[in-house]
Design an enzyme around this catalytic site. Structure first.
Site, PDB file in Angstrom:
ATOM      1  N   HIS A 329       0.680  -1.113   0.043  1.00  0.00           N
ATOM      2  CA  HIS A 329       0.057  -0.103   0.011  1.00  0.00           C
ATOM      3  C   HIS A 329       0.950   1.310  -0.191  1.00  0.00           C
ATOM      4  O   HIS A 329       1.762   1.399   0.933  1.00  0.00           O
ATOM      5  CB  HIS A 329      -0.869   0.001   1.367  1.00  0.00           C
ATOM      6  CG  HIS A 329      -1.701   1.195   1.330  1.00  0.00           C
ATOM      7  ND1 HIS A 329      -3.195   1.155   0.866  1.00  0.00           N
ATOM      8  CD2 HIS A 329      -1.637   2.245   1.764  1.00  0.00           C
ATOM      9  CE1 HIS A 329      -3.708   2.352   1.045  1.00  0.00           C
ATOM     10  NE2 HIS A 329      -2.880   3.125   1.614  1.00  0.00           N
ATOM     11  N   HIS A 372      -2.610   2.053  11.622  1.00  0.00           N
ATOM     12  CA  HIS A 372      -1.311   3.019  11.918  1.00  0.00           C
ATOM     13  C   HIS A 372      -1.279   3.996  12.779  1.00  0.00           C
ATOM     14  O   HIS A 372      -2.540   4.605  13.382  1.00  0.00           O
ATOM     15  CB  HIS A 372      -0.877   3.690  10.637  1.00  0.00           C
ATOM     16  CG  HIS A 372      -1.964   4.464   9.772  1.00  0.00           C
ATOM     17  ND1 HIS A 372      -3.026   3.884   9.226  1.00  0.00           N
ATOM     18  CD2 HIS A 372      -2.595   5.872   9.795  1.00  0.00           C
ATOM     19  CE1 HIS A 372      -3.898   4.458   8.621  1.00  0.00           C
ATOM     20  NE2 HIS A 372      -3.531   6.021   9.037  1.00  0.00           N
ATOM     21  N   GLU A 378      -4.196  14.495  11.164  1.00  0.00           N
ATOM     22  CA  GLU A 378      -4.925  14.238  10.097  1.00  0.00           C
ATOM     23  C   GLU A 378      -6.629  14.609  10.108  1.00  0.00           C
ATOM     24  O   GLU A 378      -7.130  14.037  11.046  1.00  0.00           O
ATOM     25  CB  GLU A 378      -4.969  12.571   9.613  1.00  0.00           C
ATOM     26  CG  GLU A 378      -3.637  11.944   9.302  1.00  0.00           C
ATOM     27  CD  GLU A 378      -3.835  10.467   9.054  1.00  0.00           C
ATOM     28  OE1 GLU A 378      -4.774  10.011   9.156  1.00  0.00           O
ATOM     29  OE2 GLU A 378      -2.617   9.999   8.704  1.00  0.00           O
ATOM     30  N   HIS A 408      -5.225   4.295  14.559  1.00  0.00           N
ATOM     31  CA  HIS A 408      -6.788   4.381  13.828  1.00  0.00           C
ATOM     32  C   HIS A 408      -6.522   3.407  12.685  1.00  0.00           C
ATOM     33  O   HIS A 408      -5.620   3.080  12.327  1.00  0.00           O
ATOM     34  CB  HIS A 408      -7.011   5.688  13.527  1.00  0.00           C
ATOM     35  CG  HIS A 408      -6.188   6.454  12.811  1.00  0.00           C
ATOM     36  ND1 HIS A 408      -4.774   7.101  13.423  1.00  0.00           N
ATOM     37  CD2 HIS A 408      -5.952   6.660  11.199  1.00  0.00           C
ATOM     38  CE1 HIS A 408      -4.251   7.597  12.140  1.00  0.00           C
ATOM     39  NE2 HIS A 408      -4.869   7.393  11.083  1.00  0.00           N
TER      40      HIS A 408
END
Length: 517
Positions: A329, A372, A378, A408
């Protein structure tokens, strides 16, 4: 002329349904309903004039500008800054900005503005863990709320007086600014429309901002926000940066093209009001506080200008996304549209990221974002469509946030099914939606409006469903206890074998026994 075939491409005019802007098959760089002309490029020095020949040739400050105009300079950087960091614009206008009736600080307004995000400020506080906002409330029909009154600060870090930091806002308006302009002397505004069209007039010209587009208005530039011709309400997001400037991220091994391409950024052309002699007020935001000046003429009276302190806009459907084509990813930095550097040369103050339709082609890979705990803060916001939020209830017009190092991930059914159900085939993802993210190296503090005043705040604490969605499969693995016992025994045996190498007498005895054997 060839006859059309059954599989011939047909233009898609609804920009919320395109996979990319090229699906519109447009011949011009703007959407069909955009009424304005623009100049293309990023980081250029532009020039524009309403009347040809107005710009002075070979100099900036002529003794007698044409048509009796006044020369006015707008500096953005230090005079002695190196060329790549030197920003200024020269304006040739009907009346200079200095012609006004003075500043007045006791200015009444309905907005919630906060720009001091230091721990000594009792008006701001932390949000531990994850947080989410349902769509921010639109103005009551009985109230007249324009951009000045409809601006609300959610959170940020730093202070504009220190020339370092960032602030995050939402705005909800149901009226156009009428004979008043806005001037932010603290920092640059990056404005994103979510609901409704914004018809923005700036000193340098007009910008038509639609959902799925962003615009940047540099600090010190005056502007007015009006509703689109068919809109009665509008909502959106603003990112303000202090002591920095939005830039295009470097592409590294990508080469010369990709992500947000410079030619897709559009700057306004010179435009003046038809009625120049009317009463106006200019609302100034300085260190997070409003003051106002009154004048008997329009602030939008530039007949010509040249420079590189210029507002611009960008259509996010033009973003040329990059992704993994083999395994794993890719980090979200590959979706960076604009970045604002900090004083740390390797860590930006903020990145503005895009999450829209793209192909997903990685093999043997858990394709959604892995769980992560990023060092960055964010903030996610869905502009339209189903969104890429933190919960199933994530709707356009709201937002969610994780402050630095908050663990999260996503707990949706699709996410949980991804691991056993992965197939190594290309697929299109995030279709018919657009999500943005502000990622900042700073830890945010949040206003009272964000924590309670807006009425749509949801503190997403521990959810019992998380444990059901993410079971402990390790403990249920066949013979896992026996495996762990064997691992422990093997480690003890290996430890005893190693100990002899640290004991000279024992090592000599072992070597002697080996020789006898």
């Amino acid at each position: 002329m060839l006859a059309p075939t059954a599989n011939q491409r047909k233009p898609i005019k609804d920009l919320t349904k395109v996979f990319h802007y090229t699906d519109t098959m447009a011949r011009k760089p703007t959407r069909d309903n955009d009424p304005y002309e623009y100049m293309a490029g990023f980081g250029n020095r532009f020039q524009s004039e309403v009347i040809p020949g107005t710009l002075p040739a070979g100099q900036n400050n002529p003794q007698e500008p044409r048509f009796g105009l006044y020369t006015e300079g707008l500096t953005y950087s230090a005079f002695t800054a190196p060329r790549h960091a030197n920003f200024s614009t020269y304006m040739y206008r009907v009346r200079p900005a200095a012609a006004h009736k003075g500043y007045r600080s006791n200015y009444e307004h309905k907005s919630d503005i906060e720009n001091c995000f230091l721990t000594l400020n009792p008006k701001v506080g932390t949000l531990a863990g994850q947080a989410e906002w349902e769509p921010f409330p639109l103005p009551d029909e009985q109230e007249i709320i324009d951009f000045v009154d409809g601006l609300h600060t959610l959170g940020g870090s730093g202070d504009p007086n220190l020339r370092e930091g960032i602030a995050l806002y939402v705005f909800m308006v149901n009226a156009s600014m009428d004979h008043r302009a806005y001037c932010n002397t603290d920092g640059d505004f990056l404005i994103v429309a979510q609901l409704g069209i914004l018809d923005i007039q700036t000193e340098m010209g007009m910008l038509f901002l639609q959902p799925g587009e962003l615009c940047v208005i540099p600090r010190g530039v005056r502007f007015a926000v009006r509703l689109g011709p068919e809109d009665s309400v509008a909502r959106g997001y603003i990112m303000e940066i202090w002591g920095s400037r939005w830039e295009l991220p470097d592409l590294g091994p990508l080469g010369g093209h990709g992500l947000a391409n410079p030619r897709d950024f559009l700057h306004p052309v010179a435009h003046i009001d038809e009625n120049l002699h009317e009463n106006w007020e200019v609302v100034n935001k300085t260190n997070g506080r409003y003051s106002v000046i009154e004048q008997d003429h329009s602030p939008f009276d530039l007949v010509a200008w040249h420079g590189n302190v210029v507002p611009y806009k960008y259509d996010l459907t033009k973003f040329a996304s990059q992704n993994a084509t083999s395994v794993d990813h890719t980090d979200p930095s590959v979706n960076c549209v604009l970045t604002a550097p900090s004083r740390d040369p390797v860590t930006p103050l903020a990145d503005f990221l895009w999450f829209g339709p793209r192909w997903d082609v990685a093999s043997n890979t858990f394709r959604p974002p892995y769980f992560h705990r990023n060092s960055a803060t964010e903030f996610l916001a869905c502009l339209y469509g189903s969104g890429l939020g933190r919960s199933d209830e994530f709707l356009p017009g709201g937002g969610s946030i994780e402050v630095s190092h908050t663990p999260h991930g996503n707990f949706s059914d699709d996410y949980v099914r991804e691991m056993p159900g992965q197939v190594n085939e290309p697929r299109r993802i995030l279709e018919n939606q657009m999500t943005i993210m502000i990622e900042s190296s700073r830890s945010f503090l949040f206003t009272e409006y964000a924590r309670s005043g807006c009425g749509t705040f949801k503190n997403r604490g521990p959810d019992p469903k998380v444990w059901d969605a993410l079971p402990d499969r390790f403990s249920a693995y066949p013979n896992i206890k026996e495996i762990l016992v064997q691992v422990k025994a093997d480690k003890e045996a290996w430890k005893k074998q190693l100990e002899v190498y640290y004991d000279d007498d024992g090592l000599a005895e072992r070597l002697k026994n080996n020789e006898k054997a």
